[in-house]
Scaffold this active site. Structure first.
Site, mmCIF file in Angstrom:
data_model
loop_
_atom_site.group_PDB
_atom_site.id
_atom_site.type_symbol
_atom_site.label_atom_id
_atom_site.label_comp_id
_atom_site.label_asym_id
_atom_site.label_seq_id
_atom_site.Cartn_x
_atom_site.Cartn_y
_atom_site.Cartn_z
ATOM 1 N N ASP A 128 -7.776 51.578 30.425
ATOM 2 C CA ASP A 128 -7.323 50.264 29.960
ATOM 3 C C ASP A 128 -6.963 50.371 28.477
ATOM 4 O O ASP A 128 -7.766 50.831 27.655
ATOM 5 C CB ASP A 128 -8.467 49.248 30.168
ATOM 6 C CG ASP A 128 -8.057 47.831 29.825
ATOM 7 O OD1 ASP A 128 -8.049 46.982 30.729
ATOM 8 O OD2 ASP A 128 -7.762 47.576 28.633
ATOM 9 N N GLU A 145 -2.360 46.163 31.932
ATOM 10 C CA GLU A 145 -2.425 47.383 31.102
ATOM 11 C C GLU A 145 -3.549 48.285 31.596
ATOM 12 O O GLU A 145 -4.164 48.992 30.821
ATOM 13 C CB GLU A 145 -2.598 47.026 29.618
ATOM 14 C CG GLU A 145 -3.217 45.686 29.316
ATOM 15 C CD GLU A 145 -4.722 45.657 29.521
ATOM 16 O OE1 GLU A 145 -5.140 45.322 30.652
ATOM 17 O OE2 GLU A 145 -5.469 45.955 28.569
HETATM 18 P P1 GH3 Z 1 -9.417 45.138 25.637
HETATM 19 O O1 GH3 Z 1 -9.425 46.165 24.552
HETATM 20 O O2 GH3 Z 1 -10.743 44.511 25.819
HETATM 21 O O3 GH3 Z 1 -8.872 45.685 26.901
HETATM 22 O O4 GH3 Z 1 -8.467 43.981 25.144
HETATM 23 P P2 GH3 Z 1 -7.020 43.639 25.643
HETATM 24 O O5 GH3 Z 1 -6.387 42.742 24.655
HETATM 25 O O6 GH3 Z 1 -6.278 44.889 25.972
HETATM 26 O O7 GH3 Z 1 -7.322 42.930 27.016
HETATM 27 P P3 GH3 Z 1 -6.837 41.559 27.615
HETATM 28 O O8 GH3 Z 1 -7.214 41.611 29.047
HETATM 29 O O9 GH3 Z 1 -7.348 40.407 26.801
HETATM 30 O O10 GH3 Z 1 -5.261 41.577 27.488
HETATM 31 C C1 GH3 Z 1 -4.444 42.331 28.292
HETATM 32 C C2 GH3 Z 1 -3.033 42.035 27.887
HETATM 33 O O11 GH3 Z 1 -2.108 42.827 28.616
HETATM 34 C C3 GH3 Z 1 -2.641 40.615 28.146
HETATM 35 C C4 GH3 Z 1 -1.280 40.677 28.763
HETATM 36 O O12 GH3 Z 1 -0.360 39.887 28.111
HETATM 37 C C5 GH3 Z 1 -0.895 42.130 28.633
HETATM 38 N N1 GH3 Z 1 -0.036 42.580 29.721
HETATM 39 C C6 GH3 Z 1 -0.321 42.625 31.030
HETATM 40 N N2 GH3 Z 1 0.745 43.087 31.735
HETATM 41 C C7 GH3 Z 1 1.721 43.340 30.832
HETATM 42 C C8 GH3 Z 1 3.072 43.812 30.949
HETATM 43 O O13 GH3 Z 1 3.590 44.126 32.015
HETATM 44 N N3 GH3 Z 1 3.799 43.942 29.794
HETATM 45 C C9 GH3 Z 1 3.252 43.619 28.588
HETATM 46 N N4 GH3 Z 1 4.013 43.757 27.504
HETATM 47 N N5 GH3 Z 1 2.010 43.150 28.468
HETATM 48 C C10 GH3 Z 1 1.237 43.013 29.564
HETATM 49 MG MG MG Z 2 -6.989 46.175 27.483
HETATM 50 MG MG MG Z 3 -7.395 44.891 30.947
#
Ligand code: GH3
Ligand code: MG
Ligand code: MG
Length: 248
Positions: free
Chosen positions: A125, A168
């Protein structure tokens, strides 16, 4: 084998049925007399043009028709394969998607030669990815995801399986891979991401990844348990400061 060829040959065989049927009908109309060879010789002399026409005409027509049908079947089969691949691929990174992961993992898990054969799972992650999106925008976040997928592909062996679990989060399945080795692979990916600087308008951006590793042991009875344990290990990596590999 291509269906176009099979169907063309089948058509040719069916085409032969026309002259053969005609011969049997004519032979039957005289009570199947005289014996086969003589009846054949008589008919060939009397109707050879008729038989030649059927041999060439019907065999050619049926073969061509068979070839056409077979080519159509080949095309449908190729399209189905393509569609199946599409439903199992993550369009952004080109890795397998969630659906692919479950199918591939279940297959790998069940096809192990014995329960003692190790199999490992890495759950990865990206760290603070929400902040990356918020600071540099979603399109940049997408570039990061693509770059990370590329690093994973480089770090794993040909038989290993990599997929985007969602958002992610990514998963690797490492068949025939014990705990120490799995941690090494995880460490390789973590280090590669740490060193991989991605530029946003010429500004270098460093993004790290946390990795949880789990390896099959006697207590685990299905592949979902392995994912769960890798997820728990990942949670610990996050708790312990991120940019780390933790094995369950
Ligand atoms: P942590 O270190 O605890 O994992 O914090 P984090 O910010 O990585 O975790 P969080 O789950 O709060 O956020 C994940 C983010 O990933 C939020 C979302 O907008 C982003 N995301 C998810 N799918 C995609 C994608 O396909 N493209 C982009 N650019 N961002 C994405
Ligand atoms: Mg993350
Ligand atoms: Mg995550």
């Amino acid at each position: 084998m291509k269906k176009s060829f099979i169907f063309a040959w089948a058509g040719f065989g069916l085409g032969l049925g026309a002259p053969l049927g005609a011969f049997l009908l004519l032979w039957g109309s005289v009570g199947f007399a005289p014996r086969f060879q003589d009846a054949f010789a008589v008919q060939w002399i009397s109707y050879h043009f008729f038989f030649e026409y059927m041999l060439v005409g019907t065999c050619l027509a049926f073969s061509l028709f068979g070839y056409y049908l077979g080519s159509y079947a080949d095309m449908i089969r190729a399209q189905n394969r393509l569609l199946l691949a599409e439903t199992q691929t993550d369009p952004l990174t080109g890795l397998g998607n969630h659906r692919y992961l479950h199918e591939a993992f279940q297959n790998q898990y069940q096809n192990r030669k014995s329960d003692a054969e190790p199999i490992s799972c890495l759950m990865m992650d990206l760290d603070f990815f929400k902040k990356v999106n918020d600071t540099y925008g979603h399109p940049f976040g997408d570039e990061v995801l693509k770059a990370f997928a590329g690093l994973i592909k480089k770090a794993i062996r040909p038989g290993d399986i990599a997929a985007r679990y969602g958002g992610e989060e990514f998963v690797c399945i490492l068949p025939n891979c014990a705990k120490e080795e799995a941690v090494q692979v995880g460490e390789r990916i973590r280090e590669a991401m740490e060193k991989n600087v991605i530029y946003f308008k010429k500004v270098p951006v460093e993004i790290t990844v946390s990795v949880g590793a789990a390896t099959h042991n006697g207590k685990i009875t299905n592949y979902q348990d392995l994912i769960r344990l890798a997820d728990r290990a990942l949670y610990r990596a996050k708790e312990n400061g991120r940019n780390k590999v933790v094995a369950y």
